[in-house]
Design an enzyme around this catalytic site. Structure first.
Site, PDB file in Angstrom:
ATOM      1  CG  ASN A  52      -1.552   1.465   1.510  1.00  0.00           C
ATOM      2  OD1 ASN A  52      -2.019   2.031   0.702  1.00  0.00           O
ATOM      3  ND2 ASN A  52      -2.408   1.421   3.019  1.00  0.00           N
ATOM      4  CE  LYS A  58       0.191   2.588   5.304  1.00  0.00           C
ATOM      5  NZ  LYS A  58       0.265   3.148   6.372  1.00  0.00           N
ATOM      6  CG  HIS A  95      -5.777   1.525   5.400  1.00  0.00           C
ATOM      7  ND1 HIS A  95      -5.170   2.831   6.453  1.00  0.00           N
ATOM      8  CD2 HIS A  95      -4.837   0.665   5.270  1.00  0.00           C
ATOM      9  CE1 HIS A  95      -3.699   2.367   6.616  1.00  0.00           C
ATOM     10  NE2 HIS A  95      -3.742   1.453   6.279  1.00  0.00           N
ATOM     11  CD  GLU A 147      -2.621   6.041   7.122  1.00  0.00           C
ATOM     12  OE1 GLU A 147      -2.964   5.045   5.414  1.00  0.00           O
ATOM     13  OE2 GLU A 147      -1.207   4.875   7.732  1.00  0.00           O
ATOM     14  CD  GLU A 207      -3.466  -2.358   7.396  1.00  0.00           C
ATOM     15  OE1 GLU A 207      -2.294  -2.964   6.730  1.00  0.00           O
ATOM     16  OE2 GLU A 207      -3.788  -1.397   7.121  1.00  0.00           O
ATOM     17  N   GLY A 212       2.625   2.266  11.308  1.00  0.00           N
ATOM     18  CA  GLY A 212       3.865   3.047  10.587  1.00  0.00           C
ATOM     19  C   GLY A 212       4.779   3.461  11.758  1.00  0.00           C
ATOM     20  CB  SER A 256       6.220  -2.263  11.188  1.00  0.00           C
ATOM     21  OG  SER A 256       5.032  -0.628  12.486  1.00  0.00           O
TER      22      SER A 256
END
Ligand code: 13P
Length: 253
Positions: free
Chosen positions: A11, A13, A97, A99, A169, A175, A215
């Site tokens: 991904n 992003k 996702h 985010e 996730e 991250g 990660s």
């Protein structure tokens, strides 16, 4: 145990201009030319889908998008439909996702609509679920996942979900460099599979691929992939560099 083919997905992003995306895809295709062991997907930003689709054509790399809108067309400024993604070369789409949930108002209800739209156009949905740090600390992980799965997959028939991919996730691992341990990932993946079994039966539970994301790096992929219910990875930061990502793809070598 069911023979589930691993999927390693990147991904990207909101990273990379068109030329950068094309160059990374070119390098990746070369670096993993010998891969036959796993499915590979990359999800560049919308603007790079068409040029990257030309680069990956005929290779083992499939193309995915990072989002879609559920209406087929209309006056929805700034949105992209499933048919547009297919015409841009996509076969996968990431949905829900964290985010998008965190910054763009994505909810289990919009996730559900997007899954339905994706399936209609034969896009493979990669549906993201996962708990925040606060939710984990207050022992709400399982109830959060229950709700995300139940609402996200509401009113979907078994036949709709043949291609479904779930990505676990944990938000606290995205991250941050804090990977879930392989044991933590296995525990949750097993739980997610049991939820699918409860709602849709044994066959789908055995065949649905559940990816881990958060990660993932070349030095932790092997351990994660040894877990019986981890069927692949959704990789963020470490997918941006072709060489690093190729090491994750080639984790068995
Ligand atoms: P990182 O691999 O950068 O933690 O991101 C994971 C992710 O969000 C993939 O969708």
């Amino acid at each position: 145990m069911e023979n589930r083919r691993p999927l390693i997905a990147g991904n990207w992003k909101m990273f990379k201009t068109c030329p950068e995306a094309v160059e990374t895809a070119r390098q990746l295709v070369k670096l993993i030319a010998d891969n036959t062991a796993v499915d590979v997907m990359i999800a560049p930003p919308f603007t790079s889908l068409m040029p990257v689709s030309d680069v990956v054509k005929g290779s083992c790399v499939a193309l995915g998008a990072q989002n879609l809108f559920w209406e087929p067309e209309g006056a929805y400024t700034g949105e992209i439909s499933s048919a547009m993604l297919v015409s841009g070369g996509c076969s996968y789409v990431i949905i829900g996702h964290s985010e998008r949930r965190q910054y763009f108002g994505e909810t289990d209800i919009t996730v559900n609509k997007k899954i339905k739209a994706a399936i209609k156009d034969n896009l493979i949905p990669v549906v993201c679920v996962g708990e925040s740090e606060k939710e984990r600390e207050s022992n709400d992980t399982f109830s959060v996942l229950d709700k995300q799965v139940a609402k996200g997959l509401e009113n979907l028939a078994l036949s709709d979900l043949e291609t479904l991919i779930i990505a676990y996730e944990p938000v606290w691992a995205i991250g941050t460099g804090k990977t879930a341990t392989s044991k933590q990932a296995q525990e949750i993946h097993q739980y997610l599979r049991s939820l699918i079994e409860k709602n849709f039966g044994n066959n789908l539970a055995n065949s649905v691929r559940i990816l881990y994301g958060g990660s993932v790096k070349p030095d932790n992929i092997k351990e994660l992939m040894l877990m019986p219910d981890v069927d692949g990875a959704l990789v963020g930061g470490a997918s941006l560099n072709a060489e690093t990502f190729s090491k994750i793809v080639n984790f068995q070598i």
